[in-house]
Design an enzyme around this catalytic site. Sequence first.
Site, PDB file in Angstrom:
ATOM      1  N   HIS A 242      43.759 122.314  97.824  1.00  0.00           N
ATOM      2  CA  HIS A 242      43.129 121.031  98.573  1.00  0.00           C
ATOM      3  C   HIS A 242      42.855 121.545 100.019  1.00  0.00           C
ATOM      4  CE1 HIS A 242      43.192 116.553  99.062  1.00  0.00           C
ATOM      5  NE2 HIS A 242      42.422 117.102  99.875  1.00  0.00           N
TER       6      HIS A 242
ATOM      7  N   GLU B 265      40.676 120.586  95.003  1.00  0.00           N
ATOM      8  CA  GLU B 265      40.649 119.193  94.848  1.00  0.00           C
ATOM      9  C   GLU B 265      40.206 118.632  96.405  1.00  0.00           C
ATOM     10  OE1 GLU B 265      44.738 118.372  93.475  1.00  0.00           O
ATOM     11  OE2 GLU B 265      45.336 118.433  95.737  1.00  0.00           O
TER      12      GLU B 265
ATOM     13  N   HIS C 299      51.788 114.963  91.989  1.00  0.00           N
ATOM     14  CA  HIS C 299      52.427 114.405  93.189  1.00  0.00           C
ATOM     15  C   HIS C 299      53.580 114.193  93.016  1.00  0.00           C
ATOM     16  CE1 HIS C 299      50.833 113.429  97.261  1.00  0.00           C
ATOM     17  NE2 HIS C 299      52.261 112.699  97.345  1.00  0.00           N
TER      18      HIS C 299
END
Length: 259
Positions: free
Chosen positions: A53, A84, A205
């Site tokens: 990310h 991402e 997550h």
Amino acid sequence: MNQPSNASHPTTALSVNVNKVALLRNTRHLGIPSVARAAELCLQAGAQGITVHPRPDERHIRGHDVFELAALMKGWPDREYNIEGNPSQNLMEFIRRVRPHQATFVPDSEDQFTSDHGWSFPQDAERLGPLIAECKALGVRVSLFMDPVPGQMAAAKAAGADRVELYTEPYAAAWDTPQQGEQLARYRDAAQAALDAGLGVNAGHDLNRDNLGAFVRDVPGVLEVSIGHALVADALELGYAATVHAYLECIRGGVRAKA
């Protein structure tokens, strides 16, 4: 990139997010620990993918990491590279240049501490539609980071998404509390709604060795989990190989319990 075969993969693939390796490296100017080496060790241990990310402030993953990992992944044609981020920030330039297997769109602000909510429909449909279409024209699968709200899944599909990534922090926060079952039911219902809409289901997550198996067992159709913080923390004690093996066994245990 060509889409890799999943024939040898367990039902749920493990994608290792290496952001926290980069965060540690960035505290000094020595280039250690190596993000690419961490990814390679995880792949050698059996991880089915690598996730990054790259935020605009480069607090962890930096631009050169994205390209170095893309080069590394060419040597692992049966594994997946997932990039991402927010497509209205810096994500799309990486997608255009790298063409990873998957782009995961996340609605983070530039200064956000960590991802903490998913996209909302119909509010986000108009701006996401053209970006999703661009990714798909490049041969890149698109996953949208979503809260576990069943009513949102058909709209995500209508916007052009291939998959959703269910934001699992509420589930992790409820682990080993009286709310655990209620939260699992929310994710089970959301995943089923996604499947009914024709979407693939990812999740991520705050998943860890304690809560991962139950999630895979009880939530239908989970194709991929993206895990970074807990996995890297465990690797500081166990090493990358043993940690990846442990997470894969959690997944296999959940799959066996589901059968």
